[in-house]
Each structure stands twice: as structure tokens, then as C-alpha cells.
Design a protein around this motif. Structure first.
Motif, PDB file in Angstrom:
ATOM      1  N   ASP A  90       3.879 -23.499  -6.130  1.00 36.63           N
ATOM      2  CA  ASP A  90       3.713 -24.900  -6.529  1.00 36.63           C
ATOM      3  C   ASP A  90       2.328 -25.165  -7.093  1.00 36.63           C
ATOM      4  N   GLY A  91       1.808 -24.197  -7.853  1.00 37.76           N
ATOM      5  CA  GLY A  91       0.521 -24.372  -8.506  1.00 37.76           C
ATOM      6  C   GLY A  91      -0.685 -24.009  -7.682  1.00 37.76           C
ATOM      7  N   ASP A  92      -0.484 -23.655  -6.418  1.00 39.52           N
ATOM      8  CA  ASP A  92      -1.595 -23.309  -5.545  1.00 39.52           C
ATOM      9  C   ASP A  92      -1.473 -21.848  -5.087  1.00 39.52           C
ATOM     10  N   PRO A  93      -2.611 -21.141  -4.978  1.00 34.44           N
ATOM     11  CA  PRO A  93      -2.554 -19.760  -4.497  1.00 34.44           C
ATOM     12  C   PRO A  93      -2.269 -19.712  -2.999  1.00 34.44           C
ATOM     13  N   VAL A  94      -1.424 -18.773  -2.608  1.00 32.50           N
ATOM     14  CA  VAL A  94      -1.086 -18.559  -1.202  1.00 32.50           C
ATOM     15  C   VAL A  94      -1.219 -17.064  -0.918  1.00 32.50           C
ATOM     16  N   VAL A  95      -1.905 -16.731   0.176  1.00 30.92           N
ATOM     17  CA  VAL A  95      -2.054 -15.338   0.596  1.00 30.92           C
ATOM     18  C   VAL A  95      -1.562 -15.230   2.031  1.00 30.92           C
ATOM     19  N   LEU A  96      -0.570 -14.358   2.242  1.00 29.39           N
ATOM     20  CA  LEU A  96       0.056 -14.270   3.547  1.00 29.39           C
ATOM     21  C   LEU A  96       0.160 -12.816   4.005  1.00 29.39           C
ATOM     22  N   PRO A  97      -0.027 -12.575   5.305  1.00 25.48           N
ATOM     23  CA  PRO A  97       0.123 -11.208   5.831  1.00 25.48           C
ATOM     24  C   PRO A  97       1.590 -10.840   5.960  1.00 25.48           C
ATOM     25  N   THR A  98       1.893  -9.566   5.792  1.00 22.63           N
ATOM     26  CA  THR A  98       3.271  -9.119   5.909  1.00 22.63           C
ATOM     27  C   THR A  98       3.315  -7.633   6.219  1.00 22.63           C
ATOM     28  N   ALA A  99       4.369  -7.210   6.890  1.00 17.24           N
ATOM     29  CA  ALA A  99       4.622  -5.782   7.071  1.00 17.24           C
ATOM     30  C   ALA A  99       5.088  -5.206   5.739  1.00 17.24           C
ATOM     31  N   TYR A 100       4.954  -3.899   5.592  1.00 14.44           N
ATOM     32  CA  TYR A 100       5.337  -3.279   4.317  1.00 14.44           C
ATOM     33  C   TYR A 100       5.761  -1.846   4.562  1.00 14.44           C
ATOM     34  N   ALA A 101       6.267  -1.237   3.492  1.00 11.18           N
ATOM     35  CA  ALA A 101       6.610   0.189   3.524  1.00 11.18           C
ATOM     36  C   ALA A 101       6.316   0.789   2.166  1.00 11.18           C
ATOM     37  N   LEU A 102       5.922   2.034   2.164  1.00  7.24           N
ATOM     38  CA  LEU A 102       5.606   2.768   0.943  1.00  7.24           C
ATOM     39  C   LEU A 102       6.762   3.692   0.585  1.00  7.24           C
ATOM     40  N   ALA A 103       7.165   3.657  -0.682  1.00 14.15           N
ATOM     41  CA  ALA A 103       8.157   4.600  -1.196  1.00 14.15           C
ATOM     42  C   ALA A 103       7.546   5.264  -2.431  1.00 14.15           C
ATOM     43  N   VAL A 104       6.913   6.405  -2.218  1.00 14.54           N
ATOM     44  CA  VAL A 104       6.229   7.096  -3.314  1.00 14.54           C
ATOM     45  C   VAL A 104       7.196   7.413  -4.446  1.00 14.54           C
ATOM     46  N   ASP A 105       8.430   7.751  -4.109  1.00  9.40           N
ATOM     47  CA  ASP A 105       9.442   8.076  -5.110  1.00  9.40           C
ATOM     48  C   ASP A 105      10.397   6.906  -5.342  1.00  9.40           C
ATOM     49  N   GLY A 106       9.948   5.687  -5.059  1.00 11.10           N
ATOM     50  CA  GLY A 106      10.788   4.509  -5.255  1.00 11.10           C
ATOM     51  C   GLY A 106      11.137   4.287  -6.713  1.00 11.10           C
ATOM     52  N   PRO A 107      12.067   3.382  -6.982  1.00 14.17           N
ATOM     53  CA  PRO A 107      12.591   3.210  -8.333  1.00 14.17           C
ATOM     54  C   PRO A 107      11.672   2.475  -9.303  1.00 14.17           C
ATOM     55  N   ASP A 108      10.582   1.911  -8.818  1.00 22.77           N
ATOM     56  CA  ASP A 108       9.701   1.147  -9.704  1.00 22.77           C
ATOM     57  C   ASP A 108       8.647   2.043 -10.333  1.00 22.77           C
ATOM     58  N   ASP A 109       7.989   1.522 -11.356  1.00 23.59           N
ATOM     59  CA  ASP A 109       6.993   2.278 -12.106  1.00 23.59           C
ATOM     60  C   ASP A 109       5.850   2.706 -11.186  1.00 23.59           C
ATOM     61  N   GLY A 110       5.690   4.011 -10.994  1.00 20.85           N
ATOM     62  CA  GLY A 110       4.638   4.513 -10.129  1.00 20.85           C
ATOM     63  C   GLY A 110       4.990   4.569  -8.666  1.00 20.85           C
ATOM     64  N   GLY A 111       6.243   4.255  -8.322  1.00 24.84           N
ATOM     65  CA  GLY A 111       6.645   4.151  -6.929  1.00 24.84           C
ATOM     66  C   GLY A 111       6.741   2.695  -6.511  1.00 24.84           C
ATOM     67  N   THR A 112       7.102   2.466  -5.253  1.00 21.68           N
ATOM     68  CA  THR A 112       7.424   1.110  -4.815  1.00 21.68           C
ATOM     69  C   THR A 112       6.737   0.769  -3.507  1.00 21.68           C
ATOM     70  N   LEU A 113       6.254  -0.470  -3.444  1.00 16.28           N
ATOM     71  CA  LEU A 113       5.782  -1.054  -2.191  1.00 16.28           C
ATOM     72  C   LEU A 113       6.795  -2.117  -1.803  1.00 16.28           C
ATOM     73  N   TYR A 114       7.413  -1.963  -0.637  1.00 13.09           N
ATOM     74  CA  TYR A 114       8.423  -2.915  -0.168  1.00 13.09           C
ATOM     75  C   TYR A 114       7.793  -3.900   0.811  1.00 13.09           C
ATOM     76  N   LEU A 115       8.133  -5.177   0.638  1.00 13.04           N
ATOM     77  CA  LEU A 115       7.715  -6.251   1.532  1.00 13.04           C
ATOM     78  C   LEU A 115       8.969  -7.021   1.941  1.00 13.04           C
TER      79      LEU A 115
END
Length: 222
Positions: free
Chosen positions: A43-68
Motif C-alpha cells: 500500500d505504498g509503504d515499505p514493510v520488512v518482516l522476518p520469516t522462515a525460509y529454505a534454500l533450493a540450490v537446484d530450484g526452478p528459478d534463475d540461479g536457484g530458489t529461496l522459498y518463503l
């Protein structure tokens, strides 16, 4: 895959001497760290939030994938898809005490990932991503759990961020004092910091011993 920071916006400017160029070093750091912070405009304002994640070095995205992941009701998850987001992951390794206030610092490892987020809709990829997020916290844990229910899956959104535009900075060691301050005398150095896990504490309604996966994770972090 090319070295880190392949684009102007992902290239480290300030403190470039601390930048790392080896993409495998980024992968190792993301595998070790535990908490990410995702930045997105809501809504026009920056928001920064903590979250768990996972790394997929061979994920389908360019360069691998970070999942949130997060709740489908969260505004930041509704706003993030198809937009450029910024994900930062930081581990604090020490406090640096110098002979001047200007040169006080911190030892750290910090990754920044920028890219266009996408919502993961494929059921198989969603399942892999959610299991990977659990296993990032406690390796092997997902295999011991019951399958997610339809209600749980419907309430959970998974975001994928490509790893192509990434940077990694590392600071270690002591103070970088000016020669004149060194000659003047006084103490300088650093206080090492590290994560340290205690013994697992069972909930009051648990009637079994601590499982091997949890014990192994606690031991690895001790």
C-alpha cells in the motif's frame, strides 16, 4: 552459474572489500543461517518482516530458489507476487570494540537477494518447499510428521524468489583503528558471538522421549 552480484543493483558498493564473489559461499551461508527478512512495498509503504525460509540450490528459478512461506491472509504475501522484493539474511558473529567510536563495528555474514517473487501453485513444488522449510529448522523433521491437511495447505502461501541477483558480505576480525589511535594506546578487539542451543524442552502433554532429529539439531547448535 556466474559469480555473485551479476547486475548493477546486486553489486556491493559500500564496503566492497567485504563482498564475496563465490556463489557456493552464498549457498553455504544460506544453508547455515535460520531467519530471513523480506522487504516489500505494501500500500505504498515499505514493510520488512522476518520469516522462515529454505534454500533450493537446484530450484526452478534463475540461479536457484529461496522459498518463503506465510499466511494467505498476510498483506505482504498478497502484495509480493510479480513484484521485486528484497530478502536479507544475517548472522551476527561478533562485537568489535575499537579505540574510537567511529571504528566500532560488528562481525557478520549477510546476504541480500533481490528478484521478482512468484507464488508457488504447483502442488508438488509446494509440498517440497514446505517440507524444505521445516527441514531447514530441524533436518529430517518433515519425514516424521503427518501430511498437511487441505485446510492447512489452503491457509498457507509459498513464495519463490530467484537467487540470481544476490550478494554476500562478510566481516571478521578485530578493529580497523587509525594509526594515530593505535599509537595513543588503549584496548581494542572483538567479542565473538555464536548461536547456542539448550537441551530440548518437551511440552507438558508429551509422553515420549525427545526424538533423534530434534536431539541431533540441538547437538549441532550446542
Amino acid at each position: 552459474m556466474e559469480d555473485l552480484s551479476p547486475t548493477p543493483r546486486s553489486t556491493v558498493g559500500r564496503g566492497s572489500a567485504r563482498a564475496r564473489a563465490d556463489r557456493s559461499e552464498l549457498h553455504a551461508f544460506l544453508a547455515d543461517a535460520l531467519v530471513a527478512h523480506l522487504g516489500v512495498v505494501v500500500d505504498g509503504d515499505p514493510v520488512v518482516l522476518p520469516t522462515a525460509y529454505a534454500l533450493a540450490v537446484d530450484g526452478p528459478d534463475d540461479g536457484g530458489t529461496l522459498y518463503l512461506h506465510g499466511s494467505v491472509a498476510a498483506r505482504w504475501l498478497r502484495e509480493a507476487p510479480a513484484r521485486t522484493v528484497c530478502v536479507t539474511v544475517t548472522e551476527l558473529d561478533g562485537l568489535v570494540a575499537a579505540r574510537s567510536g567511529f571504528h566500532h563495528s560488528m562481525n557478520y555474514r549477510s546476504a541480500v537477494v533481490q528478484g521478482t517473487a512468484r507464488v508457488v501453485t504447483d502442488p508438488a513444488e509446494r509440498a517440497l518447499a514446505l517440507d524444505a522449510i521445516v527441514d531447514h529448522m530441524v533436518p529430517g523433521r518433515s519425514a516424521t510428521l503427518r501430511p498437511a491437511t487441505r485446510k492447512e495447505l489452503a491457509a498457507t502461501a509459498v513464495l519463490a524468489v530467484p537467487l540470481r541477483e544476490s550478494s554476500l558480505k562478510v566481516r571478521s576480525g578485530g578493529a580497523k583503528d587509525d594509526p594515530s589511535d593505535v599509537a595513543r594506546g588503549g584496548w581494542a578487539g572483538h567479542v565473538p558471538l555464536r548461536r547456542s542451543a539448550g537441551r530440548p524442552v518437551a511440552d507438558d502433554d508429551v509422553r515420549t522421549g525427545v526424538p533423534d532429529d530434534v536431539l541431533a539439531r540441538a547437538a549441532a547448535l550446542a
